[in-house]
Enzyme design. Structure first.
Site, PDB file in Angstrom:
ATOM      1  N   PRO A  23       0.828  -1.211   0.000  1.00  0.00           N
ATOM      2  CA  PRO A  23       0.000   0.000   0.000  1.00  0.00           C
ATOM      3  C   PRO A  23       0.858   1.256   0.000  1.00  0.00           C
ATOM      4  O   PRO A  23       1.826   1.349   0.756  1.00  0.00           O
ATOM      5  CB  PRO A  23      -0.808  -0.120   1.290  1.00  0.00           C
ATOM      6  CG  PRO A  23       0.025  -1.004   2.173  1.00  0.00           C
ATOM      7  CD  PRO A  23       0.729  -1.951   1.265  1.00  0.00           C
ATOM      8  N   THR A  25       0.351   5.589  -0.286  1.00  0.00           N
ATOM      9  CA  THR A  25      -0.452   6.800  -0.434  1.00  0.00           C
ATOM     10  C   THR A  25       0.018   7.572  -1.664  1.00  0.00           C
ATOM     11  O   THR A  25       1.215   7.770  -1.865  1.00  0.00           O
ATOM     12  CB  THR A  25      -0.330   7.671   0.823  1.00  0.00           C
ATOM     13  OG1 THR A  25      -0.961   6.993   1.907  1.00  0.00           O
ATOM     14  CG2 THR A  25      -0.983   9.031   0.629  1.00  0.00           C
ATOM     15  N   GLN A  98      -7.052  -1.000   1.382  1.00  0.00           N
ATOM     16  CA  GLN A  98      -6.549  -0.793   2.732  1.00  0.00           C
ATOM     17  C   GLN A  98      -7.404   0.251   3.453  1.00  0.00           C
ATOM     18  O   GLN A  98      -7.554   1.378   2.981  1.00  0.00           O
ATOM     19  CB  GLN A  98      -5.091  -0.334   2.721  1.00  0.00           C
ATOM     20  CG  GLN A  98      -4.496  -0.318   4.131  1.00  0.00           C
ATOM     21  CD  GLN A  98      -3.149   0.345   4.209  1.00  0.00           C
ATOM     22  OE1 GLN A  98      -3.034   1.539   3.930  1.00  0.00           O
ATOM     23  NE2 GLN A  98      -2.132  -0.411   4.604  1.00  0.00           N
ATOM     24  N   TYR A 179      -0.765   5.066  12.807  1.00  0.00           N
ATOM     25  CA  TYR A 179      -2.148   5.479  12.630  1.00  0.00           C
ATOM     26  C   TYR A 179      -3.027   4.927  13.760  1.00  0.00           C
ATOM     27  O   TYR A 179      -2.516   4.405  14.750  1.00  0.00           O
ATOM     28  CB  TYR A 179      -2.637   5.077  11.236  1.00  0.00           C
ATOM     29  CG  TYR A 179      -1.842   5.767  10.151  1.00  0.00           C
ATOM     30  CD1 TYR A 179      -1.781   7.164  10.087  1.00  0.00           C
ATOM     31  CD2 TYR A 179      -1.094   5.042   9.225  1.00  0.00           C
ATOM     32  CE1 TYR A 179      -1.023   7.810   9.122  1.00  0.00           C
ATOM     33  CE2 TYR A 179      -0.335   5.683   8.252  1.00  0.00           C
ATOM     34  CZ  TYR A 179      -0.300   7.063   8.208  1.00  0.00           C
ATOM     35  OH  TYR A 179       0.457   7.709   7.263  1.00  0.00           O
ATOM     36  N   ARG A 226      -2.460  -5.134   8.688  1.00  0.00           N
ATOM     37  CA  ARG A 226      -1.044  -4.770   8.635  1.00  0.00           C
ATOM     38  C   ARG A 226      -0.584  -4.243   9.995  1.00  0.00           C
ATOM     39  O   ARG A 226      -1.253  -3.413  10.610  1.00  0.00           O
ATOM     40  CB  ARG A 226      -0.817  -3.690   7.567  1.00  0.00           C
ATOM     41  CG  ARG A 226       0.664  -3.423   7.285  1.00  0.00           C
ATOM     42  CD  ARG A 226       0.834  -2.362   6.218  1.00  0.00           C
ATOM     43  NE  ARG A 226       2.063  -2.543   5.461  1.00  0.00           N
ATOM     44  CZ  ARG A 226       2.877  -1.564   5.095  1.00  0.00           C
ATOM     45  NH1 ARG A 226       2.610  -0.307   5.423  1.00  0.00           N
ATOM     46  NH2 ARG A 226       3.950  -1.814   4.379  1.00  0.00           N
ATOM     47  N   GLY A 310       7.109  -1.883  -2.507  1.00  0.00           N
ATOM     48  CA  GLY A 310       6.524  -0.564  -2.600  1.00  0.00           C
ATOM     49  C   GLY A 310       6.969   0.233  -3.802  1.00  0.00           C
ATOM     50  O   GLY A 310       6.404   0.125  -4.891  1.00  0.00           O
TER      51      GLY A 310
END
Length: 355
Positions: A23, A25, A98, A179, A226, A310
Site C-alpha cells: 500500500p 499513499t 486498505q 495510525y 497490517r 513498494g
C-alpha cells in the site's frame, strides 16, 4: 523449496506468484474522496503483481488525515472503486482496499468536516502535516469516548462492506505506521483507563475488535491486517517494549483465520518468526529498503508466504516480469510520489515493451 514463482491461494483465488504491491499513499483522489480519474489505469497497469493492496483509504470523515486521499464509505466512493476493481480483475489481479483511519495524524484543514482529530488519548503526534496553506503542526487530538471507540469499530466494518460492494476481493486493516490502530497499541499514545487502555490485552483490544467486526461483516477470508512492530512513525515510541503485545495480538488474530497478516518488518528475524508462529496463517512481509538481490529470500527461507514491494512496484508496472527475466528497473520519481494530478509520476512509467 517454495520460491517467488510458486502459486499461492488467497481469498479463494490462485495468485501466480508470491509478490504483492504494498500500500502506498498517492494523494490523487477527488475532493469528495472518490478515486481520481487515472486510479483505474494506475492499478490495472500493475495487475500482473497478483495481489494489489491499495493506498490507505479512510473509513469515515474522521479517518482522513492527508489531502486528496480516497474514502470507501459513500455511494460515490463505491462507484469510483468499482472502476478500479473491474480494471484490476480484467488484468488478472486481485484487489484489497486498505482501510486507514489516521487518528491523531490529521489536520482539520484536510478533512471534510474540519473537526479536531480523534485518538485514543489527547496526546499530539508532534509532527507537521501538509495542508492547502502549507505545512502546519498537527493539533492535539480529542480522546475518543468508549462509545465512540465502538462506533469507530462499526465504521471499519461498514467500510469493509462497501469495499466488497465496490468489487474488491477484500480489505486490509491498517494497524501500522503510527495510525489509529497503532496508536491504541503503544503506551506513549494510549493512556486510557477504560477497557481499551492500560494492560497489554486492553491496548490490543481495539485491533482485535476491528478485525473481528470486519471479518464478521465480509468474511475472514477477505480480511487482512497490517502491523509494524517497533516502527517509530507518527510519534509512536515502542521499540521492543511491545514485543509480548504483538505476540499476543498475532495469536488472537490467528484464531480468526484471517486471509493474511502483513508485517512491516524492521526487527530481528527471530522476532518475525515468533509472530509467524503465533499467527499461523499466511504472512505477507514488507521489508523496507529490500535490495533487488534479496527479493524472494524471505519466501525461500520460510519467513513469509508473500513479499510486498513498494516503490519498485510504483515505478515498474510490470515488476514481476522484470524480476523474473532480470530486466532493468525504472527509477521512481520520488518528487511525484504525493504530488500531481496528471499522468506524470503516476501512470507514465513505461512497461518493458515500451521502454
Amino acid at each position: 523449496m517454495t520460491d517467488l514463482w510458486t502459486p499461492i491461494t488467497l481469498a479463494g483465488a490462485t495468485l501466480p506468484h508470491r509478490l504483492a504491491m504494498a500500500p502506498m499513499t498517492r494523494s490523487r483522489a477527488k475532493p469528495d474522496g472518490t478515486p481520481g480519474d487515472l486510479a483505474a489505469d494506475y492499478y490495472a497497469q500493475r495487475a500482473s503483481l497478483g495481489l494489489l493492496i491499495t493506498e490507505g483509504t479512510q473509513p469515515s470523515d474522521d479517518g482522513q488525515g492527508y489531502l486528496a486521499t480516497p474514502g470507501i464509505y459513500t455511494d460515490a466512493h463505491v462507484a469510483g472503486w468499482r472502476k478500479v476493481a473491474d480494471a484490476v480483475h480484467d488484468g488478472g489481479g486481485r484487489l484489497f482496499i486498505q482501510l486507514m483511519h489516521v487518528g491523531r495524524r490529521s489536520h482539520p484543514d484536510n478533512t471534510p468536516h474540519h473537526r479536531q482529530p480523534v485518538a485514543p488519548s489527547a496526546i499530539a503526534a508532534g509532527e507537521d502535516m501538509f495542508t492547502m496553506t502549507g505545512m502546519q503542526p498537527v493539533p492535539v487530538p480529542r480522546a475518543l469516548t468508549t462509545a465512540e471507540v465502538r462506533q469507530t469499530i462499526a465504521d471499519f466494518a461498514h467500510a469493509a462492506k462497501r469495499a466488497v460492494e465496490a468489487g474488491a476481493d477484500g480489505v486490509e486493516i491498517h494497524g501500522a505506521n503510527g495510525y489509529l490502530v497503532h496508536q491504541f497499541l503503544a503506551t506513549n499514545s494510549n493512556q486510557r483507563t477504560d477497557e481499551y487502555g492500560g494492560a497489554m490485552e486492553n491496548r490490543a483490544r481495539f485491533a482485535v475488535e476491528v478485525a473481528r467486526a470486519v471479518s464478521e461483516a465480509i468474511g475472514p477470508e477477505r480480511t487482512g491486517i497490517r502491523l509494524s512492530p517497533g516502527v517509530p512513525t507518527g510519534g509512536i515510541a515502542e521499540g521492543e517494549s511491545n514485543d509480548d503485545l504483538y505476540r499476543y495480538l498475532a495469536a488472537e488474530l490467528g484464531k480468526m483465520k484471517l486471509a493474511y497478516l502483513h508485517v512491516l518488518h524492521i526487527r530481528s528475524d527471530a522476532f518475525l518468526e515468533d509472530i509467524r508462529r503465533a499467527f499461523g496463517g499466511t504472512l505477507v512481509l514488507n521489508r523496507p529498503g529490500r535490495p533487488r538481490d534479496q527479493i524472494g529470500a524471505d519466501v525461500a527461507a520460510g519467513r513469509a508466504d508473500i513479499e510486498a514491494l513498494g516503490s519498485m512496484a510504483l515505478a515498474n508496472p510490470d515488476l514481476a516480469q522484470r524480476l523474473k527475466t532480470g530486466a532493468p528497473l525504472n527509477e521512481p520519481k520520488r518528487a511525484l510520489f504525493y504530488a500531481g494530478s496528471g499522468a506524470e509520476g503516476y501512470t507514465d512509467y513505461p512497461a518493458m515493451d515500451a521502454a
